[in-house]
Design a protein around this motif. Structure first.
Motif, PDB file in Angstrom:
ATOM      1  N   VAL B 285       0.820  -1.218   0.000  1.00 42.63           N
ATOM      2  CA  VAL B 285       0.000   0.000   0.000  1.00 42.63           C
ATOM      3  C   VAL B 285       0.856   1.271   0.000  1.00 42.63           C
ATOM      4  O   VAL B 285       0.356   2.353   0.249  1.00 42.63           O
ATOM      5  CB  VAL B 285      -0.992   0.037   1.191  1.00 42.63           C
ATOM      6  CG1 VAL B 285      -1.986  -1.108   1.116  1.00 42.63           C
ATOM      7  CG2 VAL B 285      -0.264   0.023   2.520  1.00 42.63           C
ATOM      8  N   SER B 288      -0.643   3.515  -2.314  1.00 43.59           N
ATOM      9  CA  SER B 288      -2.105   3.463  -2.258  1.00 43.59           C
ATOM     10  C   SER B 288      -2.598   4.309  -1.096  1.00 43.59           C
ATOM     11  O   SER B 288      -1.902   4.442  -0.078  1.00 43.59           O
ATOM     12  CB  SER B 288      -2.583   2.015  -2.069  1.00 43.59           C
ATOM     13  OG  SER B 288      -1.916   1.157  -2.978  1.00 43.59           O
ATOM     14  N   SER B 315      -3.147   5.946  -5.869  1.00 49.59           N
ATOM     15  CA  SER B 315      -4.234   5.070  -6.308  1.00 49.59           C
ATOM     16  C   SER B 315      -5.065   4.576  -5.129  1.00 49.59           C
ATOM     17  O   SER B 315      -4.548   4.416  -4.017  1.00 49.59           O
ATOM     18  CB  SER B 315      -3.679   3.850  -7.052  1.00 49.59           C
ATOM     19  OG  SER B 315      -4.734   3.029  -7.510  1.00 49.59           O
ATOM     20  N   LYS B 318      -4.833  -1.277  -4.083  1.00 44.87           N
ATOM     21  CA  LYS B 318      -3.621  -1.797  -3.472  1.00 44.87           C
ATOM     22  C   LYS B 318      -2.792  -2.472  -4.561  1.00 44.87           C
ATOM     23  O   LYS B 318      -3.237  -2.595  -5.698  1.00 44.87           O
ATOM     24  CB  LYS B 318      -3.977  -2.804  -2.381  1.00 44.87           C
ATOM     25  CG  LYS B 318      -4.762  -2.204  -1.220  1.00 44.87           C
ATOM     26  CD  LYS B 318      -5.132  -3.297  -0.214  1.00 44.87           C
ATOM     27  CE  LYS B 318      -6.019  -2.742   0.890  1.00 44.87           C
ATOM     28  NZ  LYS B 318      -6.465  -3.831   1.807  1.00 44.87           N
ATOM     29  N   CYS B 422      -7.122  -5.425  -9.321  1.00 41.45           N
ATOM     30  CA  CYS B 422      -6.068  -4.995  -8.392  1.00 41.45           C
ATOM     31  C   CYS B 422      -4.729  -5.556  -8.855  1.00 41.45           C
ATOM     32  O   CYS B 422      -3.716  -4.875  -8.816  1.00 41.45           O
ATOM     33  CB  CYS B 422      -6.370  -5.440  -6.965  1.00 41.45           C
ATOM     34  SG  CYS B 422      -7.228  -4.180  -6.018  1.00 41.45           S
ATOM     35  N   SER B 426      -2.602  -2.543 -10.734  1.00 47.21           N
ATOM     36  CA  SER B 426      -2.013  -2.096  -9.472  1.00 47.21           C
ATOM     37  C   SER B 426      -0.979  -0.995  -9.703  1.00 47.21           C
ATOM     38  O   SER B 426      -0.337  -0.933 -10.747  1.00 47.21           O
ATOM     39  CB  SER B 426      -1.369  -3.274  -8.744  1.00 47.21           C
ATOM     40  OG  SER B 426      -0.318  -3.820  -9.514  1.00 47.21           O
TER      41      SER B 426
END
Lengths: 305, 484
Positions: B285, B288, B315, B318, B422, B426
């Motif tokens: 993350v 993220s 973003s 994750k 994801c 990602s």
């Protein structure tokens, strides 16, 4: 030039090549036809799953419009729809801006509006180099529309994204804008309900609404009142039983605001419907959907409203 | 620069392409282009998911079975996969095995949705990157860059676009016979399925399958071949990391050991199919908008605590990684892992593998109908455990999908969902490794910075379940320029 949009499409898809018409000429013709086309529709998607759009594509009927293509070609000018439109980027954003200037245009909203993080949990697009939140996009476009149609629970009432603890502070279109909306309830709504509402608006008809903004003609009766299993003595006491009333398993058909004609129209060209598959009604047209009650009473205990 | 509300630092000049349409959901991709040997090529890319709903938080403290209808609403294009992942996780939590009828109907409805989603993807989401549609909205306005098919072939494909609208509808009808309705079929429950099949159902489903198989064989696969004839260069565009991951799908036996499309992974395009260790999956993350305390956790203990803004983040997605590496998921990964596809990894390989997979699934569905027995049970009654921890793995049309659940006091204490998009869309991870779509965009030649259709082709080939926004950065600085 007296050619209908349907004629045009046939012409465009079948005859143009044989006649030696160039792509540019076909497009010029299309442009001319557009001026006489149906009302402009601007369809925005926010905190949604696109399930309402997918359900719309499943429309099929013996009366006109017969299917989704018929709606797109002969009933409306779908100027903006993120999943279906060819244009991307600023070409798409310009189409949305132009649509909002079209007289009598209809705004369709699919998805709730997150207001947490200053709206930054959902962006609609970029305009002049700045990210536009969905909250900003709906606020702007709702003002100019002749009518606002909320398809599905999320735009109409908040729906699942607004379920406790409502992590992104999702609001309905009405909560956000204070403007009246026509709420085509359902998660997702039956395609007939969406097409019926749009067709009525195109025809200029009045649409009487109930206190939850739902067209009374579509949401007249409780699901339970129309359920073929209502009069059955036999009650299913466990999942895996066939044909009985599903109330003890958590069926929300008897809830006072679970309204809709699904027992009659069924789904997917009448292939089946929820209770027909021995699955409890999820009460997906109830403004309180999803609520906090369990959907299933897996041990068969009785459920209350 | 357009990413004014994010704190990620980008190159000084940006061209914004936002939204990328014909995709499900919300995603934004930023791309930097530079002159490479006389052509304009993508030299860097950033993928940004721009929607956060917090489903994991909504599920906490609810009845465990609620995960089935609620997670279906994560995605209206692949609700069946979420329903199946949820019931598989809850089956495992209760140590229950569905009877054969239940397993078969779960597979059949999923198969029907695979076909509907795959048809929708090729004809309605991707095809307009290669041909002009009918000359009216929503197909106009459109870009006219690099359209290589002549008028006659274009008209044929537009007719197929319309026929495909009907075919995806018919696929949903086939699934709804058993599932109750599509999208959002209510018939998936832990322990099996609710619908009781009868001979009329089986006959109706068979009729619809016949039409679908004919369409896939006679129209769709030839159309992908036609696209390959005119856009052969796209067999070498958009490769990405070359790592492919499939959880596998369509259980053919009660224990789920035999699968129609098996589990496995491939590292860097090699021929070896390696085993999958679920413990090797982590979610980064760093880039993220989530609390950094969740960084690098396995989904079984993953956290979803939003933090916006956050330094260095760009973003709402994750970054799932396997053994620290980004993996592509989807039909190409499944068909390659299963030994059904060997050509390569590219934009057109993704389209071809998707069409071939649809045929494989449709043909298998025909055989499953024969195995349904109206006289046998569809559901296994079982007790909900007081507490348990489990996961359910399956495949969405667009790739590997996993649900992780923890039950305490017969309520959901913890839920994590890792979606295929994801994996594919990602952002960068802690080590700076780009996600698969970010990598696939690298090296893509762009003819026109005002109509960068090539970027749409690369992004669409992954069938992301997100509404995208692509930002093209121009070398050498300058002001923001809007693509029109």
């Amino acid at each position: 030039m007296s050619v209908t949009r349907r004629d045009f499409l046939k012409y465009c898809t079948a005859s143009a090549a044989a006649l030696g018409i160039s792509a540019a000429e076909v497009r010029a013709l299309a442009k001319a036809l557009l001026n006489g086309g149906g009302p402009t529709v601007l369809w925005l998607q926010g905190s949604s799953c696109s399930g309402c759009s997918v359900s719309f594509l499943n429309h099929v009927a013996s009366t006109t419009p017969h299917d989704a293509a018929d709606v797109l070609i002969n009933v409306i000018n779908l100027a903006y729809h993120p999943t279906l439109m060819a244009a991307a980027g600023d070409t798409a954003v310009a189409a949305a801006a132009a649509a909002s200037l079209a007289p009598g245009h209809i705004l369709v909203v699919e998805g709730g509006i997150p207001t947490a993080f200053a709206g930054n949990a959902c962006w609609a697009w970029s305009e002049n180099g700045a990210d536009v939140t969905f909250q900003q996009a709906v606020t702007t476009h709702a003002q100019a529309a002749a009518a606002i149609v909320c398809v599905g629970q999320c735009s109409a009432y908040g729906g699942i994204p607004a379920a406790p603890p409502n992590p992104t502070a999702v609001q309905s279109v009405k909560q956000l804008t204070g403007l009246p909306t026509i709420n085509v309830a359902g998660c997702p709504p039956h395609p007939d309900w969406m097409v019926w509402t749009i067709a009525k608006l195109v025809a200029g008809a009045q649409i009487p609404l109930d206190s939850f903004g739902r067209p009374t003609e579509l949401y007249a009766k409780r699901v339970h009142d129309q359920c073929p299993r209502k009069e059955k003595d036999e009650e299913a006491e466990s999942f895996g039983e066939h044909g009985g009333c599903l109330e003890e398993l958590g069926c929300r058909g008897p809830w006072s605001q679970t309204k809709g004609n699904c027992p009659k129209v069924k789904f997917n060209d009448k292939a089946n419907w929820c209770i027909g598959a021995d699955a409890p009604c999820q009460g997906c047209t109830n403004p309180g959907f999803p609520g906090t009650e369990p959907f299933f009473h897996e041990e068969g205990e009785d459920g209350d409203d | 620069m357009s990413a004014s509300s994010s704190t990620y630092t980008f190159a000084p000049s940006v061209i914004t392409l936002d939204p990328v349409t014909r995709i499900e959901g919300h995603l934004k991709i930023q791309v930097q282009v530079d002159d490479v040997g006389g052509t304009l090529q993508v030299v860097d890319a950033w993928s940004t998911g721009t929607l956060f709903r917090g489903f994991e938080k909504i599920l906490e403290n609810r009845h465990p079975w609620d995960a089935v209808p609620l997670t279906q609403r994560i995605c209206g294009v692949c609700p069946v996969s979420h329903g199946l992942a949820a019931v598989k996780a809850l089956d495992a939590a209760s140590s229950v095995t569905p009877p054969a009828n239940g397993r078969i109907m779960r597979n059949f409805v999923l198969g029907a949705n695979f076909i509907a989603s795959h048809v929708l993807h090729f004809y309605h989401l991707a095809l307009l990157d290669y041909v002009a549609g009918p000359g009216l909205p929503p197909w106009e306005p459109s870009w006219k860059t690099d359209l290589r098919l002549g008028a006659s072939k274009t008209q044929t494909l537009v007719q197929h676009y319309l026929a495909a609208l009907e075919m995806r509808r018919v696929a949903h009808e086939a699934g709804a016979i058993f599932g109750g309705r599509l999208p959002m079929p209510p018939a998936y429950v832990p322990g099996g399925f609710t619908h009781h099949p009868n001979s009329g159902d089986i006959k109706q489903a068979k009729t619809r399958l016949k039409d679908l198989i004919a369409f896939i064989q006679d129209v769709w696969i030839p159309d992908v071949v036609l696209l390959g004839d005119h856009y052969g260069d796209y067999f070498s565009v958009g490769r990405g990391p070359g790592n492919l991951l499939a959880y596998g799908v369509f259980d053919l036996d009660a224990k789920g050991q035999e699968l129609l499309l098996k589990r496995g992974r491939i590292e860097n395009g090699s021929d070896a199919v390696l085993p999958v260790d679920i413990g090797a999956i982590t979610e980064d993350v760093t880039c993220s908008w989530y609390d950094q305390g969740a960084n690098g956790l396995n989904p079984a203990s993953g956290k979803t605590d939003a933090q916006y803004p956050k330094s260095g983040a760009y973003s709402w997605l994750k970054a799932p990684r396997y053994d620290g590496l980004p993996y592509e998921v989807g039909p190409l990964a499944r068909m390659t892992v299963n030994g059904d596809y060997h050509n390569g990894i590219s934009v057109l390989d993704r389209h071809m593998a998707r069409a071939l997979e649809a045929l494989k699934v449709a043909q298998a569905m025909k055989t499953w109908l024969k195995k349904l027995d109206p006289d046998q049970p569809v559901f296994k009654k079982h007790a909900l455990p007081q507490s348990a921890q489990a996961f359910g793995l399956t495949e969405a049309p667009r790739g590997a999908l996993g649900h992780w659940v923890k039950i305490q006091n017969k309520k959901i204490a913890h839920y994590q969902v890792v979606t295929p998009t994801c994996w594919n869309a990602s952002p960068r991870d802690t080590g700076g490794l780009r996600g698969p779509i970010e990598q696939a965009l690298l090296g893509t030649t762009v003819q026109s910075v005002t109509e960068p259709i090539e970027l749409l082709r690369v992004v669409h080939s992954f069938d992301p379940c997100l509404a995208c926004a692509v930002h093209v950065m121009r070398p050498g600085g300058g002001d923001c320029l809007a693509v029109s």
